[in-house]
Design an enzyme around this catalytic site. Sequence first.
Site, PDB file in Angstrom:
ATOM      1  N   GLU A   1       0.827  -1.208   0.000  1.00  0.00           N
ATOM      2  CA  GLU A   1       0.000   0.000   0.000  1.00  0.00           C
ATOM      3  C   GLU A   1       0.864   1.261   0.000  1.00  0.00           C
ATOM      4  O   GLU A   1       0.564   2.233  -0.701  1.00  0.00           O
ATOM      5  CB  GLU A   1      -0.915   0.013   1.233  1.00  0.00           C
ATOM      6  CG  GLU A   1      -1.863  -1.172   1.310  1.00  0.00           C
ATOM      7  CD  GLU A   1      -1.315  -2.326   2.126  1.00  0.00           C
ATOM      8  OE1 GLU A   1      -2.084  -2.938   2.882  1.00  0.00           O
ATOM      9  OE2 GLU A   1      -0.098  -2.613   2.006  1.00  0.00           O
TER      10      GLU A   1
ATOM     11  N   THR B   1      20.963 -38.050   4.078  1.00  0.00           N
ATOM     12  CA  THR B   1      21.203 -37.211   2.901  1.00  0.00           C
ATOM     13  C   THR B   1      22.397 -36.295   3.129  1.00  0.00           C
ATOM     14  O   THR B   1      23.233 -36.104   2.235  1.00  0.00           O
ATOM     15  CB  THR B   1      19.954 -36.379   2.579  1.00  0.00           C
ATOM     16  OG1 THR B   1      18.865 -37.254   2.289  1.00  0.00           O
ATOM     17  CG2 THR B   1      20.189 -35.467   1.393  1.00  0.00           C
TER      18      THR B   1
ATOM     19  N   GLU C   1      13.691 -31.867   1.465  1.00  0.00           N
ATOM     20  CA  GLU C   1      14.434 -32.496   0.379  1.00  0.00           C
ATOM     21  C   GLU C   1      15.111 -33.790   0.826  1.00  0.00           C
ATOM     22  O   GLU C   1      16.037 -34.251   0.193  1.00  0.00           O
ATOM     23  CB  GLU C   1      15.484 -31.523  -0.179  1.00  0.00           C
ATOM     24  CG  GLU C   1      14.907 -30.330  -0.910  1.00  0.00           C
ATOM     25  CD  GLU C   1      15.932 -29.648  -1.787  1.00  0.00           C
ATOM     26  OE1 GLU C   1      17.011 -30.231  -2.035  1.00  0.00           O
ATOM     27  OE2 GLU C   1      15.671 -28.523  -2.232  1.00  0.00           O
TER      28      GLU C   1
ATOM     29  N   GLY D   1      15.576 -37.888   2.086  1.00  0.00           N
ATOM     30  CA  GLY D   1      15.372 -39.165   1.412  1.00  0.00           C
ATOM     31  C   GLY D   1      14.087 -39.843   1.836  1.00  0.00           C
ATOM     32  O   GLY D   1      13.217 -39.246   2.493  1.00  0.00           O
TER      33      GLY D   1
END
Length: 377
Positions: free
Chosen positions: A57, A201, A302, A304
């Site tokens: 705004e 991971t 992300e 496994g």
Amino acid sequence: MAEAPSFDEQMMHRAMQLAKKGRIIAPPNPWVGCVIVKDGNVIGEGYTHPAGQAHAEINALKQVKEHAKGSTVYVTLEPCSHFGRTPPCTKALIKAEVARVVIGIRDPDSKVHGNGIAELKNAGIEVVEGVASDLIEESLVPYLHHRRTGRPYCWAKAAVSIDGRVAAADSTSQWITSEEAQHDSHQLRAESQAILIGAGTASIDQPSLTIRYSALVPPSPPLRVVLDARGRVPAHGPLFDPFQAPTLMITSKQCPENVQNLWRQKGAEVAIVNNSLDHQGVDLGEVLDLLGARHILQILIEGGGTLLGSFLKDRLIQRLSLYIGPRILGSNGIPLFNDTSITTLKEAPILAFLGSKNLGNSMRLDYSFEEFYANLL
């Protein structure tokens, strides 16, 4: 034949387009768009800039200055009415003497909810609510989820083979999908404030979890979050390079203190959650509470198959983006959702399909879990 959109709807759709420009840069604030119209003509536009800078705004009002008097303001989300890093938008609209404010949806934030609308009405400004509300709810879903639950919106992302494996039997997974798919997935990273993986991971892939293929990047890189209850992750590699991005290691009291200290020495932050251990090693709900308190609106999971299976088992995934590559990894490959204990078709989740797109020789499929969870209640 579908009815043509009203002028108010047309202007709100334009405000939504502007809001998208703030999707990556606005968090932890909501990405909001604003259009100012006078005598049937657009005289000002704006969208939310990074935290601490002007809201939509204010940016629109700056364009029109004194010409805002008697105008109609279209804004996707209820204007804020409290002092935060910036002054209230309601005060600016009242001072500008606008005649009418058209709002897409109310802000569920307890500091705002209904207060902004009430303040505008008390100042004699006409307020219209609910224009294009369904579309705005969809575009703001991570922010709305965070404000309503106190937790980040959980968006899972995985690359899988044609036979649904996230990695080969030896845990190798780079690369299952096309380069185009990899580039597309980095857009999801850019739209998230945290990227979450498990100890497996982190140890095997040693990923950097940084944004490399996005046209627009956030003011600060996403927080890299690693769940490691027992201290399995060695303190070296890209995750322990604070110049790339910050890393938060979330662990339990079972993690040796010397490992925690080594993580800290290598530049990572360490947080300890609950005493009781579950199938993932930490209470995932407590992890989300911790991240939500840090104003993280959306996390990209992300990890496994084990991590994804844990989030699914605890019903914590809201959305899934599945990248399917042209490979076959066989029955010994690691499944997408491991250890989910589904024994019959009646127990199998039915997800809502949201869309798809081709990415070179790969494909992206998007699903929502919300309908599935609702059916379990």
